[in-house]
Design a protein around this motif. Structure first.
Motif, short mmCIF file in Angstrom:
data_model
loop_
_atom_site.label_atom_id
_atom_site.label_comp_id
_atom_site.label_asym_id
_atom_site.label_seq_id
_atom_site.Cartn_x
_atom_site.Cartn_y
_atom_site.Cartn_z
N GLY A 1 -5.33 13.47 -12.45
CA GLY A 1 -6.60 13.97 -11.97
C GLY A 1 -7.55 12.85 -11.61
N GLY A 2 -7.91 12.80 -10.35
CA GLY A 2 -8.90 11.82 -9.89
C GLY A 2 -8.41 10.99 -8.72
N ALA A 3 -7.27 10.35 -8.86
CA ALA A 3 -6.78 9.45 -7.81
C ALA A 3 -6.30 10.25 -6.60
N SER A 4 -6.73 9.82 -5.44
CA SER A 4 -6.35 10.48 -4.20
C SER A 4 -5.19 9.75 -3.53
N PHE A 5 -4.75 10.30 -2.42
CA PHE A 5 -3.68 9.69 -1.64
C PHE A 5 -4.07 8.28 -1.17
N ALA A 6 -5.36 8.04 -1.00
CA ALA A 6 -5.81 6.72 -0.54
C ALA A 6 -5.45 5.63 -1.54
N PHE A 7 -5.50 5.92 -2.84
CA PHE A 7 -5.11 4.94 -3.85
C PHE A 7 -3.62 4.63 -3.72
N LYS A 8 -2.84 5.67 -3.49
CA LYS A 8 -1.41 5.49 -3.31
C LYS A 8 -1.14 4.61 -2.08
N GLN A 9 -1.86 4.87 -1.00
CA GLN A 9 -1.72 4.06 0.21
C GLN A 9 -2.08 2.60 -0.06
N ALA A 10 -3.15 2.39 -0.79
CA ALA A 10 -3.61 1.03 -1.06
C ALA A 10 -2.56 0.23 -1.82
N VAL A 11 -1.90 0.86 -2.80
CA VAL A 11 -0.86 0.17 -3.56
C VAL A 11 0.37 -0.05 -2.70
N GLU A 12 0.80 0.97 -1.98
CA GLU A 12 2.02 0.85 -1.18
C GLU A 12 1.89 -0.18 -0.07
#
Length: 414
Positions: A108-119
């Protein structure tokens, strides 16, 4: 050009075996493990990492984190400047990876943008499986509004989503169906719901039930339509039993479970994700770090039942994933979950919860959780034998001199 690595002279930890296997080499091509051998491997032009007899084990999986929870007071967090919350989350991500957690599920909280930033390499952190914002009824665990003689809208800007908001409020079958669809459209890998009251919310008792059965059915159906699942925050037997009967796949926390409900979970093939360390953290330092007094008072009611819940889950045959649910400055205590669980479970059982069982929950069997051909090259070198004592996994990675994620050495102190 694909990079080739060989990790040589390591003792292999396979979570499906009771003891370390002596002297193994691993061949890694790109982001995958190509070969695991008890005989020396040699490939021309391969980079060689000499483990020096250390343990090589799969990267760890934490199934319940909140990477944007940069402080304990979640109501205040939701109104913080978005850029500030985002930037403060970056050392949290990096710290998780340094402690050996190469994959985490944000609950809860992290969006797809955080996933993109890491990847993309913009941020350093674990592989992320995100839930977007958790779904809560009015007055539920995700409703951070305090008591008043009127109720403010959940979001003063209905078309905006605050980075610091771990949850959103939606009521009624059609509204929760739309909310689930929206979170999935925005990139959620799975959907989180609040199926009971909670500690960190101001107006709901821990033993309150969350969504109605029709609302839960609708959310589960929307997740299934996208080939994914629902995880549910739930503490009490009534809340847990109702959620798993309606198709929820993982129960988060579950501290107050009883034997009958644990047996039902096993029958329904539902997983438990206990999060014992967060209650220690909230009890010991919550008040000093901004946790509201009402929430501090709720902690005692669930903290003492945590270890007992492990016993009940184990006796019933419920598979337990590894979770922590830490907030704010308490993120540094992530690995203490190993220490707490080891009071009830064997080291092998604790390691399995953070590897193979985590991979099952995420639908990543064969890709995460074991070091086998075809798996993602997520691995740790560890000073010590975690199958004998989990102490070598505690702290901030001091006894984990190498962390590799997807074939990339993220940290090395060799």
């Amino acid at each position: 050009m694909t990079q080739t690595l060989i990790v040589k002279n390591a003792r292999l930890l396979d979570p499906l075996l009771p003891e370390l296997q002596d002297r193994h080499d691993l061949l890694i091509e790109g982001n995958l493990i190509r070969e695991v051998s008890d005989k020396p491997l040699a490939v021309r032009d391969a980079q060689v990492i000499d483990a020096g007899g250390r343990t090589v084990m799969p990267g760890l999986i934490d199934l319940h984190v909140h990477v944007v929870a940069t402080e304990l007071n979640l109501t205040r967090l939701a109104s913080m400047p978005q850029v500030l919350v985002t930037l403060r989350s970056l050392p949290i991500l990096r710290g998780m990876l340094r402690r050996g957690f190469t994959t985490v599920r944000d609950a809860g909280g992290a969006s797809f943008a955080f996933k993109q930033a890491v990847e993309s390499g913009l941020a350093q952190g674990p592989r992320l499986f995100v839930s977007g914002r958790a779904l809560s009824q009015t007055g539920g665990h995700g409703d951070g509004r305090g008591r008043s003689d009127y109720i403010l809208p959940d979001n003063l800007c209905p078309n905006c989503a605050r980075v610091g908001s771990l949850a959103r409020v939606a009521d009624g079958v059609e509204a929760v169906r739309k909310a689930a669809r929206e979170e999935l459209q925005m990139g959620a890998d799975q959907i989180k719901i609040m199926a009971s009251g909670g500690v960190a919310s101001p107006t709901d008792p821990v033993d309150a039930l969350g969504y109605s059965e029709d609302e839960i059915r609708a959310i589960v159906a929307e997740a299934a339509a996208r080939n994914t699942y629902v995880l549910a925050h739930a503490y009490t037997p009534a809340a847990i039993a109702r959620a798993v009967r309606l198709g929820v796949r993982t129960i988060e926390h579950g501290n107050l479970v009883d034997a009958q409900t644990a047996a039902l979970m096993a029958k329904c093939d539902a997983y438990a994700v206990p999060t014992l360390v967060t209650y220690d953290a909230l009890a010991n330092e919550g008040a000093s770090l901004g946790l509201p007094p009402d929430s501090v008072a709720k902690v005692a009611g669930v903290r003492g039942a945590g270890l007992r819940s492990l016993e009940l889950f184990k006796a019933a045959g419920v598979k337990m994933g590894f979770g922590t649910d830490l907030l704010g400055e308490s993120h540094r205590l992530q690995s203490d979950e190993f220490r707490l669980r080891a009071q009830v479970l064997s080291p092998a059982e604790v390691i399995a919860s953070a590897t193979v069982i985590g991979a099952e929950v995420l639908g990543m069997e064969g890709k995460l959780g074991r070091l086998v051909p075809g798996a993602l090259a997520d691995l740790l070198l560890v000073d010590g034998d975690p199958l004998r004592s989990v102490d070598c996994l505690l702290g901030q990675g001091e006894r984990i001199p190498l962390v590799m994620k997807g074939g990339v050495v993220e940290f090395s102190a060799l």
